[in-house]
Design a protein around this motif. Structure first.
Motif, mmCIF file in Angstrom:
data_model
loop_
_atom_site.group_PDB
_atom_site.id
_atom_site.type_symbol
_atom_site.label_atom_id
_atom_site.label_comp_id
_atom_site.label_asym_id
_atom_site.label_seq_id
_atom_site.Cartn_x
_atom_site.Cartn_y
_atom_site.Cartn_z
ATOM 1 N N VAL A 92 0.829 -1.213 0.000
ATOM 2 C CA VAL A 92 0.000 0.000 0.000
ATOM 3 C C VAL A 92 0.860 1.259 0.000
ATOM 4 C CG1 VAL A 92 -1.686 1.319 1.340
ATOM 5 C CG2 VAL A 92 -1.952 -1.156 1.092
ATOM 6 N N ASP A 93 1.922 1.264 0.800
ATOM 7 C CA ASP A 93 2.771 2.451 0.941
ATOM 8 C C ASP A 93 3.921 2.504 -0.052
ATOM 9 O OD1 ASP A 93 1.218 3.333 3.061
ATOM 10 O OD2 ASP A 93 2.506 2.427 4.593
ATOM 11 N N CYS A 94 3.993 1.556 -0.949
ATOM 12 C CA CYS A 94 5.078 1.540 -1.939
ATOM 13 C C CYS A 94 5.064 2.860 -2.714
ATOM 14 C CB CYS A 94 4.895 0.361 -2.884
ATOM 15 S SG CYS A 94 6.251 0.130 -4.041
ATOM 16 N N PRO A 95 6.211 3.512 -2.877
ATOM 17 C CA PRO A 95 6.235 4.826 -3.527
ATOM 18 C C PRO A 95 6.025 4.797 -5.031
ATOM 19 C CG PRO A 95 8.463 4.123 -2.982
ATOM 20 C CD PRO A 95 7.532 3.122 -2.359
ATOM 21 N N VAL A 96 5.995 3.606 -5.613
ATOM 22 C CA VAL A 96 5.743 3.476 -7.057
ATOM 23 C C VAL A 96 4.491 2.628 -7.250
ATOM 24 C CG1 VAL A 96 8.189 3.717 -7.622
ATOM 25 C CG2 VAL A 96 7.203 1.423 -7.296
ATOM 26 N N PRO A 97 3.874 2.648 -8.426
ATOM 27 C CA PRO A 97 2.681 1.841 -8.656
ATOM 28 C C PRO A 97 2.939 0.352 -8.425
ATOM 29 C CG PRO A 97 2.933 3.450 -10.403
ATOM 30 C CD PRO A 97 4.195 3.492 -9.611
ATOM 31 N N THR A 98 1.954 -0.317 -7.858
ATOM 32 C CA THR A 98 2.023 -1.760 -7.657
ATOM 33 C C THR A 98 0.919 -2.423 -8.476
ATOM 34 O OG1 THR A 98 0.627 -1.582 -5.674
ATOM 35 C CG2 THR A 98 3.020 -1.603 -5.353
ATOM 36 N N MET A 99 1.224 -3.604 -8.985
ATOM 37 C CA MET A 99 0.272 -4.348 -9.816
ATOM 38 C C MET A 99 0.272 -5.807 -9.389
ATOM 39 S SD MET A 99 0.514 -5.157 -13.918
ATOM 40 C CE MET A 99 0.434 -3.431 -14.380
ATOM 41 N N SER A 100 -0.905 -6.385 -9.323
ATOM 42 C CA SER A 100 -1.020 -7.834 -9.159
ATOM 43 C C SER A 100 -1.394 -8.432 -10.506
ATOM 44 C CB SER A 100 -2.084 -8.187 -8.117
ATOM 45 O OG SER A 100 -1.664 -7.831 -6.819
ATOM 46 N N ALA A 101 -0.582 -9.354 -10.984
ATOM 47 C CA ALA A 101 -0.871 -10.095 -12.213
ATOM 48 C C ALA A 101 -1.352 -11.471 -11.771
ATOM 49 C CB ALA A 101 0.366 -10.196 -13.092
ATOM 50 N N VAL A 102 -2.657 -11.626 -11.673
ATOM 51 C CA VAL A 102 -3.254 -12.812 -11.053
ATOM 52 C C VAL A 102 -3.392 -13.912 -12.101
ATOM 53 C CG1 VAL A 102 -5.199 -13.705 -9.728
ATOM 54 C CG2 VAL A 102 -4.423 -11.337 -9.382
ATOM 55 N N ASN A 103 -2.528 -14.885 -11.995
ATOM 56 C CA ASN A 103 -2.385 -15.938 -13.000
ATOM 57 C C ASN A 103 -3.239 -17.167 -12.728
ATOM 58 O OD1 ASN A 103 -0.339 -16.019 -10.783
ATOM 59 N ND2 ASN A 103 -0.091 -18.101 -11.565
ATOM 60 N N GLY A 104 -3.968 -17.179 -11.623
ATOM 61 C CA GLY A 104 -4.774 -18.346 -11.275
ATOM 62 C C GLY A 104 -5.563 -18.062 -10.015
ATOM 63 N N THR A 105 -5.859 -19.089 -9.248
ATOM 64 C CA THR A 105 -6.665 -18.944 -8.042
ATOM 65 C C THR A 105 -6.019 -17.983 -7.046
ATOM 66 O OG1 THR A 105 -7.506 -21.192 -8.281
ATOM 67 C CG2 THR A 105 -7.678 -20.189 -6.106
ATOM 68 N N ALA A 106 -6.838 -17.079 -6.510
ATOM 69 C CA ALA A 106 -6.432 -16.200 -5.414
ATOM 70 C C ALA A 106 -7.482 -16.375 -4.329
ATOM 71 C CB ALA A 106 -6.351 -14.750 -5.877
ATOM 72 N N ALA A 107 -7.131 -17.066 -3.261
ATOM 73 C CA ALA A 107 -8.112 -17.434 -2.245
ATOM 74 C C ALA A 107 -7.705 -16.927 -0.875
ATOM 75 C CB ALA A 107 -8.284 -18.956 -2.200
ATOM 76 N N GLY A 108 -8.696 -16.632 -0.048
ATOM 77 C CA GLY A 108 -8.430 -16.196 1.308
ATOM 78 C C GLY A 108 -7.513 -14.988 1.344
ATOM 79 N N ALA A 109 -6.487 -15.072 2.177
ATOM 80 C CA ALA A 109 -5.526 -13.972 2.270
ATOM 81 C C ALA A 109 -4.808 -13.746 0.947
ATOM 82 C CB ALA A 109 -4.510 -14.249 3.374
ATOM 83 N N GLY A 110 -4.756 -14.770 0.107
ATOM 84 C CA GLY A 110 -4.144 -14.611 -1.221
ATOM 85 C C GLY A 110 -4.950 -13.688 -2.101
ATOM 86 N N ALA A 111 -6.286 -13.760 -2.000
ATOM 87 C CA ALA A 111 -7.131 -12.840 -2.750
ATOM 88 C C ALA A 111 -6.903 -11.415 -2.284
ATOM 89 C CB ALA A 111 -8.600 -13.222 -2.595
ATOM 90 N N ASN A 112 -6.822 -11.222 -0.977
ATOM 91 C CA ASN A 112 -6.684 -9.872 -0.452
ATOM 92 C C ASN A 112 -5.261 -9.334 -0.601
ATOM 93 O OD1 ASN A 112 -9.398 -9.935 0.120
ATOM 94 N ND2 ASN A 112 -9.071 -10.787 2.166
ATOM 95 N N LEU A 113 -4.287 -10.226 -0.680
ATOM 96 C CA LEU A 113 -2.940 -9.811 -1.059
ATOM 97 C C LEU A 113 -2.964 -9.221 -2.457
ATOM 98 C CD1 LEU A 113 0.195 -9.785 -0.779
ATOM 99 C CD2 LEU A 113 0.172 -12.134 -1.644
ATOM 100 N N ALA A 114 -3.626 -9.890 -3.380
ATOM 101 C CA ALA A 114 -3.738 -9.379 -4.751
ATOM 102 C C ALA A 114 -4.443 -8.032 -4.777
ATOM 103 C CB ALA A 114 -4.479 -10.384 -5.627
ATOM 104 N N LEU A 115 -5.531 -7.908 -4.019
ATOM 105 C CA LEU A 115 -6.344 -6.696 -4.052
ATOM 106 C C LEU A 115 -5.674 -5.514 -3.355
ATOM 107 C CD1 LEU A 115 -9.864 -8.256 -3.378
ATOM 108 C CD2 LEU A 115 -8.865 -7.611 -5.582
ATOM 109 N N ALA A 116 -4.585 -5.759 -2.626
ATOM 110 C CA ALA A 116 -3.864 -4.667 -1.978
ATOM 111 C C ALA A 116 -3.100 -3.812 -2.978
ATOM 112 C CB ALA A 116 -2.894 -5.216 -0.929
#
Length: 258
Positions: A92-116
């Motif tokens: 969230v605080d990264c000074p540059v843009p962050t992107m999640s490239a979701v290549n498959g299942t994102a479940a539980g905390a993994g889904a919310n890691l991606a959405l961060a």
């Protein structure tokens, strides 16, 4: 730090953090969380965009339930405080843009890691599952914060209570993620998007993040004041001058990130 559960590759101003525990669908254990935190923190200073992705058929299946043998001894509050919060806030605080490239299942905390991340791009075969209620838990890793803001309370409650699979295309339609693309085009597409950000006005991107994150806690008047301050900061950058000159000269801008 020597990474054992992830890889960090920096090339052409793009830092790619790849989760590499494919045998357990890139489930998060203590070591992986520490490595992601370290990698994102360092990459944010060395690159102009940071991408999170997974190896194999999953992005991340969430907490590794085999990480601790005795369920009765798990202190979930401490784990979230000491391990998850630093990892998520590094993104969230990264000074540059962050992107999640979701290549498959994102479940539980993994889904919310991606959405961060600031931007989420998923392949059509990917899915997002708030799987927490299946084991008697609530969405964590920022899920109760992000989901109502992205998709509204009704859908956030349904996702949390039923733990249904949300397809990538559904997620894009709902506004949970930026876009879903066909699997065959996925790798080239997210790399192209990352390259676009890496060539962009980095200072302006950082100010965009600051303004957007502040907006939920501000009144309209407070937000307008903040916009004025941040726009003033952007107006003093070399990139702003370059952008104007490029527009007037009808050529692509060559941003330096300064």
């Amino acid at each position: 730090m020597i990474y054992e559960t992830i890889t960090l590759d920096i090339a052409d101003d793009i830092a790619t953090v790849t989760l590499r525990r494919p045998d357990v669908m890139n489930a998060l254990n203590t070591q992986m969380r520490a490595e992601i935190t370290h990698a994102v923190g360092n990459a944010g200073r060395e690159a102009r965009v940071v991408v999170l992705t997974g190896e194999g058929r999953a992005f991340c299946s969430g907490q590794d339930l085999g990480d601790r043998t005795n369920v009765g001894d798990i202190n979930l509050e401490r784990t979230l405080r000491d391990e998850y919060i630093p990892m998520l806030m590094a993104i969230v605080d990264c000074p540059v843009p962050t992107m999640s490239a979701v290549n498959g299942t994102a479940a539980g905390a993994g889904a919310n890691l991606a959405l961060a991340a600031d931007v989420v791009i998923a392949c059509h075969s990917a899915s997002f599952i708030q799987a927490f209620s299946r084991i008697g838990l609530i969405p964590d890793a920022g899920g109760t914060y992000v989901l109502p803001r992205q998709i509204g309370m009704a859908r956030a409650m349904g996702a949390a209570l039923f733990a249904d699979k949300i397809t990538a295309e559904q997620a894009a339609d709902w506004g949970m993620i930026w876009e879903a693309v066909p699997d065959a085009e996925f790798a080239g597409h997210w790399r192209g998007r990352a390259a676009h950000l890496a060539k962009g006005p980095t200072v302006a991107y950082a100010k965009v993040k600051e303004a957007m994150q502040a907006s939920f806690g501000n009144t309209m008047a407070e937000q307008l004041k903040l916009e004025g301050k941040l726009q003033g900061d952007c107006g003093r950058t070399r990139d702003f001058k370059e952008g104007v000159m490029a527009f007037l000269e009808k050529r692509p801008a060559r941003f330096e990130g300064r």
